[in-house]
Scaffold this active site. Structure first.
Site, PDB file in Angstrom:
ATOM      1  N   GLU A  16       0.813  -1.231   0.000  1.00  0.00           N
ATOM      2  CA  GLU A  16       0.000   0.000   0.000  1.00  0.00           C
ATOM      3  C   GLU A  16       0.844   1.278   0.000  1.00  0.00           C
ATOM      4  O   GLU A  16       0.423   2.293   0.557  1.00  0.00           O
ATOM      5  CB  GLU A  16      -0.959   0.030   1.215  1.00  0.00           C
ATOM      6  CG  GLU A  16      -1.970  -1.107   1.244  1.00  0.00           C
ATOM      7  CD  GLU A  16      -2.932  -1.093   0.064  1.00  0.00           C
ATOM      8  OE1 GLU A  16      -3.275  -0.001  -0.408  1.00  0.00           O
ATOM      9  OE2 GLU A  16      -3.295  -2.181  -0.401  1.00  0.00           O
ATOM     10  N   GLY A  18       1.942   2.507  -2.936  1.00  0.00           N
ATOM     11  CA  GLY A  18       1.649   3.162  -4.210  1.00  0.00           C
ATOM     12  C   GLY A  18       2.478   2.665  -5.381  1.00  0.00           C
ATOM     13  O   GLY A  18       2.670   3.401  -6.358  1.00  0.00           O
ATOM     14  N   THR A  20       1.736   0.550  -7.709  1.00  0.00           N
ATOM     15  CA  THR A  20       0.966   0.478  -8.958  1.00  0.00           C
ATOM     16  C   THR A  20       0.689   1.879  -9.490  1.00  0.00           C
ATOM     17  O   THR A  20       0.781   2.127 -10.700  1.00  0.00           O
ATOM     18  CB  THR A  20      -0.359  -0.282  -8.721  1.00  0.00           C
ATOM     19  OG1 THR A  20      -0.044  -1.535  -8.128  1.00  0.00           O
ATOM     20  CG2 THR A  20      -1.098  -0.510 -10.021  1.00  0.00           C
ATOM     21  N   LYS A  41       2.647  -8.030 -13.951  1.00  0.00           N
ATOM     22  CA  LYS A  41       2.479  -8.334 -12.525  1.00  0.00           C
ATOM     23  C   LYS A  41       2.478  -9.860 -12.462  1.00  0.00           C
ATOM     24  O   LYS A  41       1.502 -10.505 -12.870  1.00  0.00           O
ATOM     25  CB  LYS A  41       1.140  -7.743 -12.051  1.00  0.00           C
ATOM     26  CG  LYS A  41       0.811  -8.003 -10.601  1.00  0.00           C
ATOM     27  CD  LYS A  41       1.066  -6.807  -9.724  1.00  0.00           C
ATOM     28  CE  LYS A  41       0.790  -7.158  -8.263  1.00  0.00           C
ATOM     29  NZ  LYS A  41       1.208  -6.095  -7.336  1.00  0.00           N
ATOM     30  N   ASP A  54      -4.500  -4.487  -9.526  1.00  0.00           N
ATOM     31  CA  ASP A  54      -3.245  -3.914 -10.028  1.00  0.00           C
ATOM     32  C   ASP A  54      -3.089  -4.190 -11.527  1.00  0.00           C
ATOM     33  O   ASP A  54      -2.671  -3.315 -12.293  1.00  0.00           O
ATOM     34  CB  ASP A  54      -2.052  -4.492  -9.260  1.00  0.00           C
ATOM     35  CG  ASP A  54      -2.045  -4.048  -7.802  1.00  0.00           C
ATOM     36  OD1 ASP A  54      -2.861  -3.169  -7.441  1.00  0.00           O
ATOM     37  OD2 ASP A  54      -1.219  -4.576  -7.029  1.00  0.00           O
ATOM     38  N   GLY A 116       6.243  -6.281  -8.238  1.00  0.00           N
ATOM     39  CA  GLY A 116       6.131  -7.351  -7.256  1.00  0.00           C
ATOM     40  C   GLY A 116       4.816  -7.259  -6.490  1.00  0.00           C
ATOM     41  O   GLY A 116       3.920  -6.479  -6.842  1.00  0.00           O
ATOM     42  N   GLY A 118       3.264  -6.692  -2.571  1.00  0.00           N
ATOM     43  CA  GLY A 118       3.651  -6.271  -1.231  1.00  0.00           C
ATOM     44  C   GLY A 118       5.011  -5.599  -1.237  1.00  0.00           C
ATOM     45  O   GLY A 118       5.371  -4.880  -2.178  1.00  0.00           O
TER      46      GLY A 118
HETATM   47  C1  LIG Z   1      -3.388  -8.051  -1.007  1.00  0.00           C
HETATM   48  C2  LIG Z   1      -2.340  -7.247  -1.665  1.00  0.00           C
HETATM   49  N1  LIG Z   1      -2.050  -7.678  -2.988  1.00  0.00           N
HETATM   50  C3  LIG Z   1      -0.807  -7.409  -3.319  1.00  0.00           C
HETATM   51  O1  LIG Z   1      -0.369  -7.537  -4.470  1.00  0.00           O
HETATM   52  N2  LIG Z   1      -0.172  -6.988  -2.230  1.00  0.00           N
HETATM   53  C4  LIG Z   1      -0.981  -7.121  -1.037  1.00  0.00           C
HETATM   54  C5  LIG Z   1      -0.507  -8.284  -0.218  1.00  0.00           C
HETATM   55  C6  LIG Z   1       0.629  -7.849   0.649  1.00  0.00           C
HETATM   56  C7  LIG Z   1       1.193  -9.004   1.391  1.00  0.00           C
HETATM   57  C8  LIG Z   1       2.179  -8.605   2.428  1.00  0.00           C
HETATM   58  C9  LIG Z   1       2.758  -9.783   3.151  1.00  0.00           C
HETATM   59  C10 LIG Z   1       3.812  -9.394   4.174  1.00  0.00           C
HETATM   60  O2  LIG Z   1       4.816  -8.797   3.816  1.00  0.00           O
HETATM   61  O3  LIG Z   1       3.578  -9.658   5.354  1.00  0.00           O
END
Ligand SMILES: C[C@@H]1NC(=O)N[C@@H]1CCCCCC(=O)O
Length: 226
Positions: A16, A18, A20, A41, A54, A116, A118
């Protein structure tokens, strides 16, 4: 595998931040300069019912079907890291080799983005994260997207150390120049850590700027053709 002339891996210090948005904004700007851009992706996970995935956002920015950006069997509608989502859905394990093999590029791509899931060390496969993906695809540049909130310096330093040997460009997304934490963090990363740092303002408004152009395209400003 056909490889884009310049391969840029997009990751982040966490989820989260940003990635994308940054990739889509860059893709649009580069395409406005007549550059052939593709985005991929390898796997995506998301909240069920979310249509602005995404892959959909990257597909819209690059005029490509979302199913081409991310193959349909790599869509996991569970908001967890992709391999965890696959486990929840009782699907086959995700193997890094397969994600790499599934990266298909059109022949005429100048700049290819691979985003990637996350953060840098979030699992993207059962046997790998985005850092291992970077080691496999050997990108010309790694974009490390983050937010300039308190704590960002440590997060960026950790990620940059893990990425030793890669060319790294830090992107401070949602940068507010009137915020002292943002300003001082940016200056510290640049001056003390000697990292290449741009903000979302540099990217979204001005891939036209010489610094952003050089960093992203790998070309001198004179090669820009508006
Ligand atoms: C749901 C979301 N889709 C995505 O591509 N990233 C988010 C997932 C993030 C996972 C983080 C796992 C970790 O680092 O703990």
């Amino acid at each position: 595998m056909t490889r884009p002339s310049r391969l840029i891996l997009v990751t982040g210090t966490g989820t989260e931040v940003g990635k994308t948005w940054v990739t889509a904004a860059l893709s649009r700007r580069l395409r406005a300069f007549g550059i052939e851009v593709a985005a991929r992706k390898p796997a995506q996970s998301f909240t069920p019912g979310d249509t602005a995935t995404d892959a959909a956002v990257l597909g819209e920015a690059t005029d490509t079907p979302a199913d081409t950006v991310c193959p349909p069997h790599r869509w996991y509608p569970v908001p967890l890291a992709p391999p965890m989502a696959a486990d929840t859905l009782q699907l086959a394990p995700i193997l890094l080799d397969d994600l790499v093999a599934e990266l298909d590029w059109p022949s005429d791509v100048a700049i290819g983005f691979v985003e990637g899931a996350g953060g840098l060390c979030s699992p993207i496969a059962h046997d790998g994260d985005t850092l291992s993906l970077a080691q496999r695809v050997r990108p010309d540049l790694v974009l490390l997207v983050t937010e300039p909130v308190l704590g960002v310096v440590s997060q960026v330093r950790l990620a940059a150390r893990a990425l030793t040997g890669h060319e790294v460009l830090v992107v401070l997304n949602r940068y507010d120049p009137s915020d002292e934490v943002h300003r001082r963090s940016r200056d510290w990363l640049t001056a003390i850590d000697a990292l290449a740092v741009l903000t979302n303002h540099d990217l979204a408004d001005t891939v036209d700027s010489d610094a952003a152009w050089r960093a992203i395209s790998g070309e001198p400003p004179s090669a820009r053709n508006p």
